[in-house]
Motif scaffolding. Structure first.
Motif, PDB file in Angstrom:
ATOM      1  N   MET A   1      -3.288   8.403 -22.479  1.00  0.00           N
ATOM      2  CA  MET A   1      -3.206   9.035 -21.159  1.00  0.00           C
ATOM      3  C   MET A   1      -4.018  10.336 -21.113  1.00  0.00           C
ATOM      4  N   ARG A   2      -4.466  10.663 -19.903  1.00  0.00           N
ATOM      5  CA  ARG A   2      -5.241  11.894 -19.725  1.00  0.00           C
ATOM      6  C   ARG A   2      -4.567  12.792 -18.687  1.00  0.00           C
ATOM      7  N   LEU A   3      -4.939  14.064 -18.731  1.00  0.00           N
ATOM      8  CA  LEU A   3      -4.529  14.967 -17.669  1.00  0.00           C
ATOM      9  C   LEU A   3      -5.618  14.942 -16.600  1.00  0.00           C
ATOM     10  N   VAL A   4      -5.233  15.010 -15.338  1.00  0.00           N
ATOM     11  CA  VAL A   4      -6.203  15.055 -14.235  1.00  0.00           C
ATOM     12  C   VAL A   4      -6.001  16.383 -13.518  1.00  0.00           C
TER      13      VAL A   4
ATOM     14  N   TRP B   1       1.508   8.700  -7.996  1.00  0.00           N
ATOM     15  CA  TRP B   1       1.022   9.491  -9.126  1.00  0.00           C
ATOM     16  C   TRP B   1       2.170  10.248  -9.786  1.00  0.00           C
ATOM     17  N   THR B   2       2.022  10.500 -11.098  1.00  0.00           N
ATOM     18  CA  THR B   2       2.899  11.455 -11.772  1.00  0.00           C
ATOM     19  C   THR B   2       2.216  12.811 -11.662  1.00  0.00           C
ATOM     20  N   VAL B   3       2.920  13.783 -11.091  1.00  0.00           N
ATOM     21  CA  VAL B   3       2.317  15.104 -10.910  1.00  0.00           C
ATOM     22  C   VAL B   3       3.131  16.140 -11.672  1.00  0.00           C
ATOM     23  N   ALA B   4       2.460  16.866 -12.568  1.00  0.00           N
ATOM     24  CA  ALA B   4       3.102  17.999 -13.253  1.00  0.00           C
ATOM     25  C   ALA B   4       2.692  19.244 -12.478  1.00  0.00           C
ATOM     26  N   TYR B   5       3.607  19.760 -11.687  1.00  0.00           N
ATOM     27  CA  TYR B   5       3.281  20.879 -10.790  1.00  0.00           C
ATOM     28  C   TYR B   5       3.956  22.146 -11.303  1.00  0.00           C
ATOM     29  N   SER B   6       3.182  23.208 -11.462  1.00  0.00           N
ATOM     30  CA  SER B   6       3.746  24.477 -11.949  1.00  0.00           C
ATOM     31  C   SER B   6       3.799  25.471 -10.803  1.00  0.00           C
TER      32      SER B   6
ATOM     33  N   GLY C   1      -4.835  14.564 -24.850  1.00  0.00           N
ATOM     34  CA  GLY C   1      -5.912  15.343 -25.456  1.00  0.00           C
ATOM     35  C   GLY C   1      -7.043  15.612 -24.479  1.00  0.00           C
ATOM     36  N   ASP C   2      -7.259  14.674 -23.553  1.00  0.00           N
ATOM     37  CA  ASP C   2      -8.433  14.764 -22.683  1.00  0.00           C
ATOM     38  C   ASP C   2      -8.044  15.154 -21.261  1.00  0.00           C
ATOM     39  N   VAL C   3      -8.989  15.831 -20.604  1.00  0.00           N
ATOM     40  CA  VAL C   3      -8.769  16.254 -19.223  1.00  0.00           C
ATOM     41  C   VAL C   3      -9.896  15.715 -18.359  1.00  0.00           C
ATOM     42  N   LEU C   4      -9.528  15.136 -17.234  1.00  0.00           N
ATOM     43  CA  LEU C   4     -10.531  14.728 -16.235  1.00  0.00           C
ATOM     44  C   LEU C   4     -10.544  15.789 -15.146  1.00  0.00           C
ATOM     45  N   SER C   5     -11.730  16.248 -14.773  1.00  0.00           N
ATOM     46  CA  SER C   5     -11.772  17.247 -13.699  1.00  0.00           C
ATOM     47  C   SER C   5     -12.952  16.977 -12.777  1.00  0.00           C
ATOM     48  N   THR C   6     -12.864  17.552 -11.581  1.00  0.00           N
ATOM     49  CA  THR C   6     -14.006  17.581 -10.670  1.00  0.00           C
ATOM     50  C   THR C   6     -14.598  18.961 -10.786  1.00  0.00           C
ATOM     51  N   GLU C   7     -15.917  19.055 -10.823  1.00  0.00           N
ATOM     52  CA  GLU C   7     -16.561  20.361 -11.027  1.00  0.00           C
ATOM     53  C   GLU C   7     -15.971  21.384 -10.059  1.00  0.00           C
ATOM     54  N   CYS C   8     -15.547  22.520 -10.597  1.00  0.00           N
ATOM     55  CA  CYS C   8     -14.942  23.494  -9.694  1.00  0.00           C
ATOM     56  C   CYS C   8     -16.023  24.350  -9.044  1.00  0.00           C
TER      57      CYS C   8
ATOM     58  N   ALA D   1     -11.451   8.530 -10.699  1.00  0.00           N
ATOM     59  CA  ALA D   1     -11.769   8.042 -12.044  1.00  0.00           C
ATOM     60  C   ALA D   1     -10.516   7.859 -12.903  1.00  0.00           C
ATOM     61  N   ALA D   2      -9.364   8.336 -12.396  1.00  0.00           N
ATOM     62  CA  ALA D   2      -8.145   8.313 -13.220  1.00  0.00           C
ATOM     63  C   ALA D   2      -7.348   7.027 -12.997  1.00  0.00           C
ATOM     64  N   ASP D   3      -6.377   6.849 -13.854  1.00  0.00           N
ATOM     65  CA  ASP D   3      -5.514   5.675 -13.774  1.00  0.00           C
ATOM     66  C   ASP D   3      -4.100   6.143 -13.406  1.00  0.00           C
ATOM     67  N   LYS D   4      -3.715   5.815 -12.181  1.00  0.00           N
ATOM     68  CA  LYS D   4      -2.431   6.266 -11.636  1.00  0.00           C
ATOM     69  C   LYS D   4      -1.243   5.845 -12.515  1.00  0.00           C
ATOM     70  N   SER D   5      -1.394   4.700 -13.197  1.00  0.00           N
ATOM     71  CA  SER D   5      -0.245   4.186 -13.938  1.00  0.00           C
ATOM     72  C   SER D   5      -0.045   4.915 -15.276  1.00  0.00           C
ATOM     73  N   ARG D   6      -1.085   5.639 -15.748  1.00  0.00           N
ATOM     74  CA  ARG D   6      -0.945   6.276 -17.081  1.00  0.00           C
ATOM     75  C   ARG D   6      -1.183   7.775 -17.033  1.00  0.00           C
ATOM     76  N   ASP D   7      -2.140   8.207 -16.200  1.00  0.00           N
ATOM     77  CA  ASP D   7      -2.585   9.607 -16.271  1.00  0.00           C
ATOM     78  C   ASP D   7      -1.650  10.528 -15.484  1.00  0.00           C
ATOM     79  N   VAL D   8      -1.690  11.820 -15.852  1.00  0.00           N
ATOM     80  CA  VAL D   8      -0.800  12.801 -15.212  1.00  0.00           C
ATOM     81  C   VAL D   8      -1.633  13.855 -14.494  1.00  0.00           C
ATOM     82  N   VAL D   9      -1.354  14.037 -13.221  1.00  0.00           N
ATOM     83  CA  VAL D   9      -2.061  15.062 -12.441  1.00  0.00           C
ATOM     84  C   VAL D   9      -1.443  16.423 -12.749  1.00  0.00           C
ATOM     85  N   VAL D  10      -2.308  17.416 -13.030  1.00  0.00           N
ATOM     86  CA  VAL D  10      -1.837  18.783 -13.290  1.00  0.00           C
ATOM     87  C   VAL D  10      -2.271  19.680 -12.138  1.00  0.00           C
ATOM     88  N   MET D  11      -1.286  20.309 -11.530  1.00  0.00           N
ATOM     89  CA  MET D  11      -1.578  21.315 -10.489  1.00  0.00           C
ATOM     90  C   MET D  11      -0.773  22.561 -10.843  1.00  0.00           C
TER      91      MET D  11
END
Ligand code: FAD
Ligand code: DLZ
Length: 507
Positions: A1-4, A66-71, A96-103, A20-30
């Motif tokens: 799984m990756r962090l998004v 989505w699974t969202v880890a919101y802080s 270990g890996d993070v997917l991001s859109t260029e900020c 590009a992420a996989d809703k069933s495995r990856d976790v969105v970080v906000m």
């Protein structure tokens, strides 16, 4: 799984990182974090908008599976920065890996590239310009001019095109767009949205955590999700777009919005899509609802200016905000925060900025911007003020407008001449002068509008750097024709205004 990673200005359902992420495995970080909320002293409404829109977007993602880890900002476990939050979530979820859109900002791009995680950066496909296309267009050019870039974008997208030619035969209808406006009881207003429970909680948080930041927190009426932002856009297209072009440069006492869209705050956060707005404006013209000068004027702001300033920001790099081509060093006057000034135009622009975290383009450019330019205010301080006080301010869009367009601090890379003007311009385009403590008709001395002597003094003071500019030749000729006594009085009058500014006295 990756962090998004989804940032506060990436609140878009089809963001490249989400696609590009996989809703069933990856976790969105906000994450609402101290570093983002305090890199400048943001207007209270800007923080409230960002946190509320982030919380609404997290809910939308959860509902979509989505699974969202919101802080949350006031959660004691929340780290200081985006990177520290990614590290915490990586450990929590064993990722270990993070997917991001260029900020958008160089500052955060650098912080993420230093973050000890593998961060994959995908292009931001919300921009209309494809990656690399601006750099190709700019390569070999010493000066950049928006108009030529804009024509290329019209051809590239086909917006307002009839085959290879621009619709109506002209690329630009700005000539028709310089009319002063009249008070009108039926003037359209931007849509106001009542705060829901999420927004109310954020408003309490901002009042508690950011009591000393500039600006008024309430009443708060921004949309905080895409559905509401789309309703605001629909109202703008139906009611204000027809007159958008004609009165684009106008200013009126007590009318903070005129015929402007007040959509940049939603657009820049990702709640609205720039290309979709351009298509809607074109459709409104093709269906006969709005004249061509309105549709073209509106499309040019987004397809032209907005894309152009992003290209410049990316090209110029992180030191852009430190440019100071005219060597201006004076401190920003305190009244930029209080509105405590006798200049009616400045007071109107600053008061509404503090109230709404909004001013329209001509107020930003020709009132607060021109005053800072003429008074020789340090452009970095001017840049920080604009970045703080507008709800739509992100460095990528703010800095080229301030450093390049408004303060001419980049030596003329972006603008062909400084946006310097005397009180006559303000009087032509607004009704502020009628009720002002100063007299716009008085050029210097007692009671003179400060813009008048400062204008000539600015040209005189910066002559070595500006007089080769052909667009200023006529103004230098006029100054040179003034007799020596009038010139000396003008300089003396400007010096008195500048001395009052430096002493912190009321101007
Ligand atoms: P409208 O007048 O309705 O214009 C339509 C849209 O065009 C806007 O929503 C915006 O997305 C786009 N647009 C118009 N002009 C520009 C421009 N020059 N650059 C980029 N986009 C443009 N815009 C920001 O979004 N953020 C900023 O921080 C910002 N800072 C500015 C600082 C200065 C000194 C100046 C002169 C301009 C700045 N602008 C900025 C550009 C412009 O003033 C705002 O985009 C506009 O006032 C937003 O209000 P609106 O949505 O009602 O715009
Ligand atoms: C503007 C802003 C603020 C006030 N707070 C946050 C935040 O806590 N978390 C976040 O992800 N984004 C925030 N933003 C928007 C960011 O500053 C923006 O994403 C970067 O500047 C990149 O453009």
């Amino acid at each position: 799984m990756r962090l998004v990673l989804v940032l506060g200005d990436q609140l878009t359902g089809d963001l490249s990182a989400l696609k590009a992420a996989d809703k069933s495995r990856d976790v969105v970080v906000m994450a609402e974090v101290r570093d983002e909320a305090s890199y400048v002293r943001h207007h209270k409404k800007k923080i409230a908008f960002t946190f509320s829109a982030m919380r609404h977007f997290a809910e939308t993602l959860r509902k979509a599976g989505w699974t969202v880890a919101y802080s949350a900002y006031d959660d004691p476990d929340t780290g200081r920065s985006i990177c520290s939050e990614l590290l915490r979530r990586a450990e929590e979820f064993g990722a270990g890996d993070v997917l991001s859109t260029e900020c958008g900002e160089h500052r955060l791009r650098a912080a993420l590239s230093d973050c000890p995680l593998k961060v994959e950066v995908l292009p931001d496909t919300r921009l209309i310009t494809p990656p690399g296309a601006f750099a190709d267009w700019a390569s070999g050019r010493k000066q950049f001019r928006m108009e030529y870039f804009y024509r290329e974008m019209r051809r590239r997208t086909g917006l307002l095109m009839e085959g290879d030619a621009p619709a109506g035969g002209k690329w630009n209808y700005d000539h028709d767009n310089r009319k002063p406006a009249k008070p009108d009881l039926l003037m359209p207003r931007p849509m106001r949205h009542d705060p829901d429970a999420i927004t109310e909680a954020v408003l309490d948080l901002v009042a508690r955590e950011f009591p000393d930041n500039p600006g008024q927190l309430r009443p708060f009426w921004f949309a905080t999700d895409t559905a509401a932002a789309k309703r605001a856009a629909k109202k703008f297209f139906a009611e204000a777009l027809p007159d958008f072009g004609t009165y684009q440069d106008a200013m009126l006492e007590g009318e903070p919005f005129l015929y402007h869209s007040v959509l940049s705050v939603y657009l820049n956060a990702g709640l609205l899509d720039p290309m979709e707005l351009c298509r809607q404006a074109e459709a409104a013209w093709r269906e006969g609802h709005v004249p061509l000068n309105a549709a073209e004027g509106y499309i040019r702001q987004i397809l032209g200016w907005r894309e152009y300033v992003r290209g410049i920001y990316d090209l110029e790099g992180p030191d852009y905000t430190r440019q100071n081509g005219l060597g201006a060093t004076r401190d920003l006057p305190g009244f930029y925060y209080t509105g405590d000034t006798d200049m009616a135009c400045m007071k109107a622009a600053i008061d509404q900025t503090m109230e709404h975290a909004y001013a329209h383009h001509i107020q930003r450019l020709m009132i607060t911007g021109t005053f800072a330019l003429l008074a020789g205010i340090d452009p970095h301080q001017v840049h920080e003020w604009y970045l703080e006080v507008y709800a739509d301010a992100y460095e990528w869009v703010e800095a080229p407008n301030v450093i390049g367009m408004s303060q001419f601090a980049d030596g003329g890379r972006l603008a062909s001449k400084p946006y310097a003007a005397s009180g006559a311009y303000i009087n032509r385009m607004s009704d502020h002068c009628a009720g002002c403590a100063y007299k716009v008709s008085v050029k210097r001395g007692q009671g003179a509008c400060p813009f008048n002597p400062l204008y000539w003094d600015f040209l005189d003071r910066n002559r070595a750097k500006l007089d080769a500019n052909p667009r200023l030749a006529q103004m230098y000729r006029t100054w040179d024709r003034m007799d020596a006594g009038a010139q000396a009085e003008t300089r003396g009058s400007a010096a008195a205004v500048l001395a009052r500014l430096e002493a912190g006295e009321r101007v």
